[in-house]
Design an enzyme around this catalytic site. Structure first.
Site, PDB file in Angstrom:
ATOM      1  N   LEU A  57       0.699  -0.972  -0.311  1.00 23.79           N
ATOM      2  CA  LEU A  57       0.269   0.194  -0.462  1.00 23.79           C
ATOM      3  C   LEU A  57       1.177   1.666   0.288  1.00 23.79           C
ATOM      4  CD1 LEU A  57      -2.775  -0.972   2.637  1.00 23.79           C
ATOM      5  CD2 LEU A  57      -3.105  -0.994   0.312  1.00 23.79           C
ATOM      6  N   HIS A  58       1.565   1.370   0.688  1.00 24.68           N
ATOM      7  CA  HIS A  58       2.708   2.620   0.484  1.00 24.68           C
ATOM      8  C   HIS A  58       3.734   2.372  -0.122  1.00 24.68           C
ATOM      9  CE1 HIS A  58       5.779   5.482   2.257  1.00 24.68           C
ATOM     10  NE2 HIS A  58       6.705   4.825   2.586  1.00 24.68           N
ATOM     11  N   ALA A  59       3.912   1.525  -0.952  1.00 29.26           N
ATOM     12  CA  ALA A  59       4.851   1.531  -2.543  1.00 29.26           C
ATOM     13  C   ALA A  59       3.297   2.226  -3.092  1.00 29.26           C
ATOM     14  CB  ALA A  59       5.106   0.213  -2.616  1.00 29.26           C
TER      15      ALA A  59
END
Length: 106
Positions: free
Chosen positions: A76-78
């Site tokens: 999700l961060h990526a």
């Protein structure tokens, strides 16, 4: 998430972060009237986004081939980093154009 998919997510974060930074520096360069530097930095941003997309495509291709990709905070961060890099790059193009127009009108 297996090791290679985890590594792909980290590579997306790395390249998307670099792309965003280069795009923002391109805006700063254009603001200062250094359009050659702005163009160079925007080109760097686009190259970094191409690299990030390559790793994202590998994850997408794995999913399409029946190898599910676990959704976790790293992925999700990526994806968030990549989305912000795309937005920064799109805005940088527009800001640079505006600064060019402004400089030409002087």
């Amino acid at each position: 998430m297996d090791e290679s998919k985890y590594e792909n997510a980290l590579q997306i974060i790395l390249h998307a972060g670099n792309a965003k930074s280069s795009a923002l520096m391109a805006i700063d360069a254009a603001h200062d009237g250094n359009f050659d530097e702005a163009d160079k930095l925007l080109s760097e941003a686009q190259s970094e986004m191409t690299a990030a997309h390559k790793f994202q495509f590998e994850l997408t291709q794995a999913e399409a081939n029946g190898q599910p990709v676990d959704i976790n905070i790293i992925l999700l961060h990526a994806e968030d980093h990549l989305t912000m890099a795309i937005m920064a790059s799109d805005l940088a193009e527009r800001f640079i154009e505006l600064y060019r127009d402004q400089a030409a009108a002087k």
